[in-house]
Design a protein around this motif. Sequence first.
Motif, short mmCIF file in Angstrom:
data_model
loop_
_atom_site.label_atom_id
_atom_site.label_comp_id
_atom_site.label_asym_id
_atom_site.label_seq_id
_atom_site.Cartn_x
_atom_site.Cartn_y
_atom_site.Cartn_z
N GLY A 191 66.33 52.59 -40.42
CA GLY A 191 67.30 53.63 -40.07
C GLY A 191 66.72 55.02 -40.25
N SER A 192 65.91 55.20 -41.30
CA SER A 192 65.29 56.50 -41.55
C SER A 192 64.26 56.84 -40.48
CB SER A 192 64.64 56.51 -42.94
OG SER A 192 65.61 56.37 -43.95
N ILE A 193 63.52 55.83 -40.03
CA ILE A 193 62.52 56.06 -38.97
C ILE A 193 63.21 56.52 -37.69
CG2 ILE A 193 60.83 54.95 -37.46
CD1 ILE A 193 60.11 53.14 -39.84
N VAL A 194 64.29 55.83 -37.32
CA VAL A 194 65.04 56.20 -36.11
C VAL A 194 65.65 57.59 -36.28
CG1 VAL A 194 66.99 55.63 -34.62
CG2 VAL A 194 65.52 53.80 -35.52
N GLY A 195 66.30 57.80 -37.43
CA GLY A 195 66.93 59.10 -37.68
C GLY A 195 65.92 60.22 -37.74
N TYR A 196 64.73 59.92 -38.22
CA TYR A 196 63.65 60.90 -38.33
C TYR A 196 63.36 61.55 -36.99
CZ TYR A 196 58.78 62.36 -39.33
OH TYR A 196 57.62 63.06 -39.47
N PHE A 197 63.26 60.75 -35.95
CA PHE A 197 62.97 61.28 -34.62
C PHE A 197 64.18 61.98 -34.01
CE2 PHE A 197 59.74 57.92 -35.06
CZ PHE A 197 58.61 58.65 -34.76
N ILE A 198 65.37 61.43 -34.27
CA ILE A 198 66.58 62.06 -33.73
C ILE A 198 66.79 63.46 -34.32
CG2 ILE A 198 69.10 61.91 -33.65
CD1 ILE A 198 68.82 58.88 -33.53
N VAL A 199 66.64 63.56 -35.64
CA VAL A 199 66.83 64.85 -36.30
C VAL A 199 65.77 65.85 -35.87
CG1 VAL A 199 66.88 66.02 -38.53
CG2 VAL A 199 68.00 63.81 -38.28
N PHE A 200 64.55 65.37 -35.64
CA PHE A 200 63.49 66.26 -35.17
C PHE A 200 63.85 66.87 -33.82
CE2 PHE A 200 59.47 67.12 -32.97
CZ PHE A 200 58.85 67.95 -33.89
N ILE A 201 64.45 66.05 -32.95
CA ILE A 201 64.88 66.53 -31.64
C ILE A 201 66.00 67.55 -31.80
CG2 ILE A 201 65.99 65.86 -29.47
CD1 ILE A 201 64.51 63.18 -29.69
N VAL A 207 69.32 74.59 -40.58
CA VAL A 207 69.08 74.35 -42.01
C VAL A 207 69.46 72.93 -42.41
CG1 VAL A 207 69.75 75.01 -44.34
CG2 VAL A 207 69.31 76.78 -42.64
N VAL A 208 70.68 72.49 -42.06
CA VAL A 208 71.14 71.16 -42.46
C VAL A 208 70.25 70.06 -41.87
CG1 VAL A 208 73.03 69.50 -42.32
CG2 VAL A 208 73.52 71.89 -42.87
N PRO A 209 69.97 70.07 -40.54
CA PRO A 209 69.05 69.05 -40.00
C PRO A 209 67.68 69.07 -40.67
CG PRO A 209 70.20 70.17 -38.22
CD PRO A 209 70.53 70.92 -39.46
N PHE A 210 67.23 70.25 -41.04
CA PHE A 210 65.94 70.39 -41.71
C PHE A 210 65.90 69.61 -43.02
CE2 PHE A 210 63.32 73.10 -44.67
CZ PHE A 210 62.08 72.74 -44.17
N PHE A 211 66.95 69.73 -43.82
CA PHE A 211 66.99 69.03 -45.09
C PHE A 211 67.30 67.54 -44.92
CE2 PHE A 211 67.52 73.38 -46.79
CZ PHE A 211 66.48 73.35 -47.69
N VAL A 212 68.05 67.20 -43.87
CA VAL A 212 68.25 65.77 -43.56
C VAL A 212 66.91 65.14 -43.19
CG1 VAL A 212 69.32 64.16 -41.94
CG2 VAL A 212 70.65 66.08 -42.84
N TYR A 213 66.12 65.86 -42.42
CA TYR A 213 64.78 65.41 -42.05
C TYR A 213 63.93 65.17 -43.30
CZ TYR A 213 60.24 65.60 -39.60
OH TYR A 213 58.99 65.32 -39.10
N ALA A 214 63.98 66.12 -44.24
CA ALA A 214 63.21 65.99 -45.48
C ALA A 214 63.69 64.79 -46.31
CB ALA A 214 63.31 67.27 -46.30
N ALA A 215 65.00 64.55 -46.30
CA ALA A 215 65.55 63.42 -47.05
C ALA A 215 65.09 62.09 -46.45
CB ALA A 215 67.08 63.49 -47.06
N MET A 216 65.08 62.01 -45.14
CA MET A 216 64.62 60.78 -44.48
C MET A 216 63.14 60.55 -44.74
SD MET A 216 66.64 60.88 -40.84
CE MET A 216 68.42 60.65 -40.79
N MET A 217 62.37 61.61 -44.78
CA MET A 217 60.97 61.47 -45.13
C MET A 217 60.83 60.94 -46.55
SD MET A 217 57.77 61.65 -44.38
CE MET A 217 57.58 62.65 -42.90
N GLY A 218 61.73 61.35 -47.44
CA GLY A 218 61.72 60.85 -48.81
C GLY A 218 61.93 59.34 -48.86
N VAL A 219 62.83 58.86 -48.03
CA VAL A 219 63.06 57.40 -47.96
C VAL A 219 61.79 56.70 -47.51
CG1 VAL A 219 64.35 55.56 -46.82
CG2 VAL A 219 65.52 57.66 -47.51
N LEU A 220 61.13 57.25 -46.50
CA LEU A 220 59.90 56.63 -45.99
C LEU A 220 58.78 56.67 -47.02
CD1 LEU A 220 59.90 58.07 -42.34
CD2 LEU A 220 60.68 55.83 -43.12
N LEU A 221 58.65 57.79 -47.73
CA LEU A 221 57.58 57.92 -48.72
C LEU A 221 57.84 57.08 -49.97
CD1 LEU A 221 56.56 61.69 -48.62
CD2 LEU A 221 55.51 59.73 -47.48
#
Length: 224
Positions: free
Chosen positions: A56-66, A80-94
């Motif tokens: 879900g984070s991988i899929v969301g990662y690309f959606i939020v980037f768009i 701002v909000v999408p930016f931090f959502v993006y960072a949170a999803m990266m945290g899940v992946l890392l």
Amino acid sequence: MYFEQTESRSKPVTLTSIFGWMALALLMTSAVAIGVYLLLGFGILPATMYYPLLIGSIVGYFIVFIVINYRVIKQNKSAVVPFFVYAAMMGVLLSSIMISTSIEILVLAFGVSALLFGIMAGYGAVTKQNLHPMGSIAIMALFGAVILVPILWIWFNETLYWIVSFVMFGAIMLITAYDVWRMKQRLELGEVHQNTAIFFALQLYVDFINIFIRVVYFLSASRR
């Protein structure tokens, strides 16, 4: 119109503020990665739920980037909000790296990555040279290395693998300096609003994460 008026009354964007946004994103990523790691370790997050969370984070990662790119282009809503959502999803992946890597290597890798990133970013910020040719070459080298990755999945060659790894690492380092230099040029022209600053911070954030991932791999390989 209202958004543009608000932007014009806001504080001017500086290179320091862009790095500040990047640092906040890294804090968010670190907090989420550690949180997921601990939840798994204490059994609060079932292992059966972890893999769906990663997907879900991988899929969301690309959606939020768009979404971030769209808001930067349109300048109609804050990114701002999408930016931090993006960072949170990266945290899940890392968090997957934390599971397979010792804490000592992760801490060392973060320190080394911060040092390397700081050196390249500092060079990009203070140099008077035109870094556009260097940036173009680095981007082409990175794309070339990325194209070879699927080939290595099918036909693995250790020598070629290490060449590709070091080319990617070197290209990312040069791109970091180029990104900072390019941002400085835009700032001097007064073309940067808050959403653009967020996008610049995202670029630096991605640069740092890519450096960190490569350093983790190199350190892990040296301990084997």
